[in-house]
Design an enzyme around this catalytic site. Structure first.
Site, short mmCIF file in Angstrom:
data_model
loop_
_atom_site.label_atom_id
_atom_site.label_comp_id
_atom_site.label_asym_id
_atom_site.label_seq_id
_atom_site.Cartn_x
_atom_site.Cartn_y
_atom_site.Cartn_z
CB VAL A 58 -6.89 -3.94 7.19
CG1 VAL A 58 -7.24 -4.34 8.59
CG2 VAL A 58 -5.40 -3.96 6.94
CE1 TYR A 59 -2.78 -3.38 3.41
CE2 TYR A 59 -2.25 -4.94 1.69
CZ TYR A 59 -1.85 -4.14 2.74
OH TYR A 59 -0.53 -4.10 3.11
CB SER A 60 -10.48 -2.49 -0.10
OG SER A 60 -9.91 -1.43 -0.82
N GLY A 62 -11.11 -6.12 3.25
CA GLY A 62 -11.25 -7.51 2.77
C GLY A 62 -11.48 -7.62 1.27
CE LYS A 85 1.18 -7.25 4.62
NZ LYS A 85 0.30 -6.77 3.56
#
Ligand SMILES: NC(=O)c1ccc[n+]([C@@H]2O[C@H](COP(=O)([O-])OP(=O)(O)OC[C@H]3O[C@@H](n4cnc5c(N)ncnc54)[C@H](OP(=O)(O)O)[C@@H]3O)[C@@H](O)[C@H]2O)c1
Length: 326
Positions: A58-60, A62, A85
């Site tokens: 989920v960070y940015s 992908g 994750k």
């Protein structure tokens, strides 16, 4: 750089892990760096001997995985330990099976993460939170299969209640499935609720502990009335919901500043040194958008705090409501 064994695995990781939540796109969060600026930090981390990197699907949305993969592709993959994750819903293109920890979601999300990272295998695949909708047996069987397929070497968990983590470890043992090797939890000088159960439990079970937000998202790096002085301090809505300013938080912050002045180092270095002195911590995950701050973090490995320094820093802490998971 110092290296340490990750829990009961045989894998060696640097005593600091580089958090990659700050790498990706400022469209996701205004304080997040784009590829060129992120590259500078990741490359400097490698120069400094950091071999352990933590990202998430989920960070940015992908992009963090993509950037990390692009940079690491220029180095020897054997020398790197890469963790990612799954679980949280993506902000772009959400669909019902993009989130959670069902077999379907885990298989899809792990394949997508490997694709973005440009890797055949990650070293550690973590569940970002507990999934109240999927039986833990299903999640563990899907993760165990991922290990057998060679898509991840180890599996890990992140913030949850200790009873849930105990249930997961017990289920793995009962069904002879891969066991979680790590716990990525919320732990720093102004949030110590994990000392009640999770940390002693991890110690007993030989779990590698990798705390997130070791500097309380920046709260422990400057005087408490200056939290809003940076773009992240001003715009990170998540930090706003964490209880750092409650209870003993401001008094702890003042003592961090006082000891930093006494030792001639920065507040961030004192806060990190405190965490590094805790035996149950394996490797804190530092998040930064600055090469200089990354270098500060590495220097913190050399700071020696006395028992009385540690007691002084800890004394004003007051119990807080659990924060970081539900
Ligand atoms: N599992 C989870 O649920 C979860 C949740 C949150 C985070 N994480 C992981 O943990 C990592 C770290 O989280 P975090 O970013 O909240 O960590 P953090 O280290 O507690 O906070 C980072 C903040 O501290 C500031 N900072 C760092 N060093 C500094 C220094 N020497 N002087 C002044 N300011 C300094 C950074 O500013 P600058 O950018 O200016 O350096 C940034 O704003 C993430 O990247 C992610 O991998 C996991």
């Amino acid at each position: 750089m110092e290296y340490t064994t990750l829990g009961s695995t045989g894998m060696e990781v640097s005593s600091l892990c580089l958090g990659c939540m700050s790498f990706g796109s400022s469209e996701w969060q205004p304080w997040v760096l784009d590829e060129e600026e992120s590259r500078e930090i990741i490359e400097r981390a490698i120069d400094l001997g950091i071999n352990f990197f933590d990202t998430a699907n989920v960070y940015s949305s992908g992009k963090s995985e993509e950037i990390l993969g692009n940079v690491l592709a220029e180095y020897d993959r054997d020398e790197q330990v890469v963790a990612t994750k799954a679980f949280l819903p993506p902000e772009e293109d959400p669909h019902p099976n993009a989130t959670g920890l069902s077999r379907k979601t885990i298989e899809q999300e792990l394949a997508n993460s490997l694709d973005r990272l440009g890797m055949e295998t990650v070293d550690l695949y973590q569940i970002h939170r507990w999934d109240y909708e999927t039986p833990i047996e299903e999640t563990l069987r899907a993760l165990d299969d991922a290990v057998r397929r060679g898509q991840t070497r180890y599996i890990g968990a992140s913030s949850m209640w200790t009873y849930q983590f105990a249930d997961a470890l017990h289920t793995s043992d009962r069904l002879d499935l891969e066991r979680f090797a790590t716990m990525q939890n919320h732990y720093n000088l102004v949030y110590r609720e994990e000392e009640r159960e999770m940390l002693p439990f991890c110690e007993r079970e030989g779990i590698g502990v990798m705390p997130w937000s070791p500097l309380a998202g920046g709260y422990l790096t400057r005087p408490h009335d200056e939290l809003d002085a940076t773009t992240r301090g001003e715009t990170d809505k998540y930090i706003d919901r964490l209880p750092y300013r409650d209870g003993g938080g401001p008094a702890v912050n003042e003592r961090v500043a006082e000891l930093a002045a006494d030792h001639g180092v920065t507040m961030a270095q004192i806060a990190l040194a405190w965490l590094l002195h805790k035996e149950w911590v394996t490797t804190p995950i530092v998040g930064t958008t600055s090469v200089e701050h990354l270098e500060d973090a590495v220097e913190a490995l050399e700071i020696d705090l006395s028992d009385s320094d540690i007691e002084y820093l800890e004394e004003p802490y007051e119990p807080l409501p659990v924060a970081g998971h539900e």
